[in-house]
Design a protein around this motif. Structure first.
Motif, PDB file in Angstrom:
ATOM      1  N   ASP A 102      25.048  30.191  26.445  1.00 44.94           N
ATOM      2  CA  ASP A 102      24.490  30.918  26.686  1.00 44.94           C
ATOM      3  C   ASP A 102      24.677  31.005  28.244  1.00 44.94           C
ATOM      4  OD1 ASP A 102      21.895  31.680  28.746  1.00 44.94           O
ATOM      5  OD2 ASP A 102      20.790  30.984  26.897  1.00 44.94           O
ATOM      6  N   ASN A 103      24.815  32.490  28.624  1.00 46.39           N
ATOM      7  CA  ASN A 103      25.148  32.427  29.818  1.00 46.39           C
ATOM      8  C   ASN A 103      24.897  32.905  30.688  1.00 46.39           C
ATOM      9  OD1 ASN A 103      28.107  33.346  31.273  1.00 46.39           O
ATOM     10  ND2 ASN A 103      27.134  35.125  32.110  1.00 46.39           N
ATOM     11  N   GLU A 104      23.370  32.828  31.189  1.00 49.56           N
ATOM     12  CA  GLU A 104      22.205  32.210  31.965  1.00 49.56           C
ATOM     13  C   GLU A 104      22.269  31.280  32.522  1.00 49.56           C
ATOM     14  OE1 GLU A 104      18.552  34.231  32.865  1.00 49.56           O
ATOM     15  OE2 GLU A 104      18.408  32.879  31.450  1.00 49.56           O
ATOM     16  N   VAL A 105      22.199  30.089  31.344  1.00 52.96           N
ATOM     17  CA  VAL A 105      22.065  28.638  32.496  1.00 52.96           C
ATOM     18  C   VAL A 105      23.487  28.053  32.516  1.00 52.96           C
ATOM     19  CG1 VAL A 105      21.950  26.698  30.357  1.00 52.96           C
ATOM     20  CG2 VAL A 105      20.314  28.460  29.531  1.00 52.96           C
ATOM     21  N   ARG A 106      24.702  29.090  31.993  1.00 53.13           N
ATOM     22  CA  ARG A 106      25.944  28.698  31.798  1.00 53.13           C
ATOM     23  C   ARG A 106      26.118  28.589  33.995  1.00 53.13           C
ATOM     24  NH1 ARG A 106      31.213  30.225  29.137  1.00 53.13           N
ATOM     25  NH2 ARG A 106      32.873  29.026  30.732  1.00 53.13           N
ATOM     26  N   GLU A 107      25.985  30.221  33.604  1.00 56.52           N
ATOM     27  CA  GLU A 107      26.362  30.956  35.155  1.00 56.52           C
ATOM     28  C   GLU A 107      24.689  29.604  36.562  1.00 56.52           C
ATOM     29  OE1 GLU A 107      28.816  32.110  36.346  1.00 56.52           O
ATOM     30  OE2 GLU A 107      29.636  31.877  33.877  1.00 56.52           O
ATOM     31  N   GLY A 108      23.761  30.201  36.050  1.00 60.13           N
ATOM     32  CA  GLY A 108      23.090  29.621  36.722  1.00 60.13           C
ATOM     33  C   GLY A 108      23.071  28.042  36.978  1.00 60.13           C
ATOM     34  N   LEU A 109      23.082  27.393  35.894  1.00 55.76           N
ATOM     35  CA  LEU A 109      23.612  25.390  36.688  1.00 55.76           C
ATOM     36  C   LEU A 109      24.507  24.996  37.798  1.00 55.76           C
ATOM     37  CD1 LEU A 109      22.153  23.146  35.607  1.00 55.76           C
ATOM     38  CD2 LEU A 109      24.671  22.816  33.985  1.00 55.76           C
ATOM     39  N   LYS A 110      25.338  26.137  37.671  1.00 53.79           N
ATOM     40  CA  LYS A 110      27.231  25.947  38.643  1.00 53.79           C
ATOM     41  C   LYS A 110      25.658  25.714  40.185  1.00 53.79           C
ATOM     42  CE  LYS A 110      30.310  27.941  36.286  1.00 53.79           C
ATOM     43  NZ  LYS A 110      31.035  29.387  35.590  1.00 53.79           N
ATOM     44  N   LEU A 111      25.783  27.116  40.689  1.00 56.56           N
ATOM     45  CA  LEU A 111      24.231  27.287  40.912  1.00 56.56           C
ATOM     46  C   LEU A 111      23.787  26.109  41.796  1.00 56.56           C
ATOM     47  CD1 LEU A 111      24.241  31.048  41.405  1.00 56.56           C
ATOM     48  CD2 LEU A 111      25.222  29.787  42.457  1.00 56.56           C
ATOM     49  N   PHE A 112      22.282  25.691  40.461  1.00 53.64           N
ATOM     50  CA  PHE A 112      21.522  25.088  40.516  1.00 53.64           C
ATOM     51  C   PHE A 112      22.330  23.614  40.976  1.00 53.64           C
ATOM     52  CE2 PHE A 112      18.182  22.019  38.632  1.00 53.64           C
ATOM     53  CZ  PHE A 112      17.088  22.897  39.351  1.00 53.64           C
ATOM     54  N   SER A 113      23.091  23.549  40.543  1.00 50.90           N
ATOM     55  CA  SER A 113      23.789  21.370  40.619  1.00 50.90           C
ATOM     56  C   SER A 113      24.949  21.646  41.414  1.00 50.90           C
ATOM     57  CB  SER A 113      24.266  21.339  39.540  1.00 50.90           C
ATOM     58  OG  SER A 113      25.013  21.932  38.936  1.00 50.90           O
ATOM     59  N   ASN A 114      25.226  22.822  42.211  1.00 48.81           N
ATOM     60  CA  ASN A 114      26.582  22.909  43.265  1.00 48.81           C
ATOM     61  C   ASN A 114      27.707  22.083  42.901  1.00 48.81           C
ATOM     62  OD1 ASN A 114      27.811  24.071  45.647  1.00 48.81           O
ATOM     63  ND2 ASN A 114      27.464  21.947  46.612  1.00 48.81           N
ATOM     64  N   TRP A 115      27.661  22.649  40.990  1.00 43.86           N
ATOM     65  CA  TRP A 115      29.231  21.646  40.641  1.00 43.86           C
ATOM     66  C   TRP A 115      29.262  22.603  39.711  1.00 43.86           C
ATOM     67  CZ3 TRP A 115      30.319  16.643  41.819  1.00 43.86           C
ATOM     68  CH2 TRP A 115      31.414  16.442  40.025  1.00 43.86           C
TER      69      TRP A 115
END
Length: 492
Positions: A207-220
């Motif tokens: 799921d690319n939406e989760v993959r890219e979104g989580l980088k921003l959400f977690s700042n990791w």
């Protein structure tokens, strides 16, 4: 060698190349990183200009053994090897620095002189150069800055939070536990199995939406990402360090997560919610009185593992360091010395982990919250409001900034994206001479911008300081560079 770039697939293959003693340039990259793709074009052109040098690429997440050997923590990352030893490194998307460093290691630059191809004109066509320059200008060169920064929709935020909270221990990884698809994910899986704890996983490749979104959400910016009770612990390196030190087991235990089959008694309700047990459990009057006395035994009170001089966990050490940076006098209590206090305070504060920081009897939070408050300036504000520290004057603030790095540049913009030609010239002069420096964007703070003019009696920017003393502006720096005195002036 014919000037081509070779993709390395194993540590043995790399060792065979580096032991030859010839110059080797290694580009560590990741498929999710746009900056890696941009810098790969420059890397390829440089391999043509220096056909007698080995140009190698390593996919960082797929080759963890090689990445760990070179201490790679972000991409793009470049390692420069000669005579079998790492002689230089470069982190981030900086085309000019890459060309300079390649030239030096490849041997085309005379000792003590700037590398000839500092301008990438000879190393890359104008289209490639402009593309990379524009990318760096817009996105910066650091690993975290290279991520695109679109806003997350509320729907995606809610979905990510639900996924994170779906299990007490949650791992976002490449692949699944039975078939991990990168070495870093495999290592964290092995660690969790060794800890004998139950955990959930999510395959970010699905799921690319989760993959890219989580980088921003977690700042990791990388994967895997390990969460405990909704809080990010970190990636592979952090998980390994915590596991080896025993800290990971303690974090799980403090959050009410026992090893599978464990029969250790838990504080009642310790699995319900972020804060663990609730005060409805009922503590004895004696214990409640004792806890209140400890909490109020100093204006700033830290319940931690170990002592300030010898913390017994990284989280406790982090909060101690923050308080010391803020020049705060504080009391502490080692919860490892008293199990009654350790378990009772979780119930009293409705906070299930340590460290716990209190200011004037009020719980501030744990290490992540304290760190975030320090970064935002909120911690300083509370300390001032509570009368713990005095409000910093503008002069104090300026002196603190000036001395925050031995070589300190006050400029317009940042080193990766200067916002005026004079600032850009000074940055380039310092980089050409290999001078490490700190910087402050005076466009981001009008008080600092105007105050520094009066403080230094110097009306323009940039301003360069060495060990707290003003060296001068653009013209003086360029004159020192042209006279060959810049580096010696900044190292006396």
């Amino acid at each position: 060698m014919s000037g081509s770039v070779k993709d390395v697939k194993s540590k043995d293959e790399l060792d065979n190349i580096t032991k030859s003693g010839e110059a080797v340039i290694i580009h560590f990259w990741a498929s999710w990183c746009d900056a890696s793709k941009q810098m790969d074009q420059v890397f390829s052109h440089l391999s043509t200009d220096f056909p007698n040098t080995h140009f190698l690429t390593v996919e960082a997440e797929e080759q963890p053994e090689i990445s760990e050997a070179f201490s790679v923590s972000s991409v793009p990352y470049f390692a420069f090897v000669k005579d079998g030893k790492t002689v230089d490194t470069l982190e981030g998307a900086d085309p000019s620095s890459l060309a300079n460093k390649v030239a030096r290691v490849a041997g085309s630059a005379n000792s003590g002189e700037p590398a000839a191809p500092a301008s990438l004109g000879m190393a890359a066509g104008p289209t490639v150069l402009e593309t990379v320059k524009e990318f760096v200008k817009e996105n910066g060169s650091s690993a975290q800055a290279i991520q695109a920064q679109p806003g997350l929709s509320d729907a995606l935020k809610n979905r990510l939070q639900q996924l994170i909270d779906s299990h007490p221990i949650m791992l976002f990884m490449k692949g699944n536990p039975e078939a991990p698809r990168c070495g870093f994910s495999q290592k964290v899986i092995d660690i969790l199995k060794d800890e004998t704890v139950k955990f959930g996983t999510f395959d970010i490749l699905s799921d690319n939406e989760v993959r890219e979104g989580l980088k921003l959400f977690s700042n990791w910016p990388t994967f895997p990402q390990l969460y405990c009770k909704g809080e990010l612990l970190g990636g592979c390196d952090i998980a390994i360090a915590m596991h080896e030190s025993g800290e990971l087991k303690e974090v799980f235990r403090d959050h009410g997560i026992d090893a599978i089959g464990s029969v250790e008694a838990k504080v009642s309700g310790s699995e319900n919610g972020k804060g663990g047990s609730t005060q409805s459990t009922g503590l004895s009057t004696t214990l409640t009185s004792r806890l209140e006395g400890l909490i109020n035994s100093g204006p700033v009170m830290l319940f931690m593992k170990g002592k300030p001089a010898e913390p017994k966990c990284g989280f406790s050490g982090k909060v101690v360091a923050i308080l010391q940076e803020e020049k705060v006098t504080f009391e502490s209590f080692d919860i490892l010395t008293d199990e009654e206090v350790r378990q009772g305070l979780k119930v009293y504060s409705n906070w299930s982990s340590y460290p716990q920081l209190y200011i004037k009897g009020e719980l501030i939070g744990g290490s992540d919250i304290v760190l975030e408050m320090q970064k935002s300036g909120e911690l300083k504000r509370i300390l001032v409001e509570k009368g713990i520290v005095q409000k910093e004057t503008l002069e104090d603030c300026l002196m603190s900034l000036i001395t925050s790095s031995p070589v300190m540049l006050f400029m317009k913009g940042t080193p990766d994206a200067p916002r005026c030609g004079f600032s850009s010239k000074v940055v380039n002069a310092l980089k050409e001479k290999g001078v490490s420096f700190g910087s402050f964007d005076i466009l981001s703070d009008e008080d600092v911008r105007q105050g520094l003019k009066v403080f230094s009696n110097w009306p323009t920017f940039p301003q360069l300081y060495y060990k707290g003393e003003l060296i001068g502006g653009c013209d003086i720096i360029l004159e020192l560079r042209d006279n060959g005195e810049l580096k010696s002036t900044l190292s006396e």
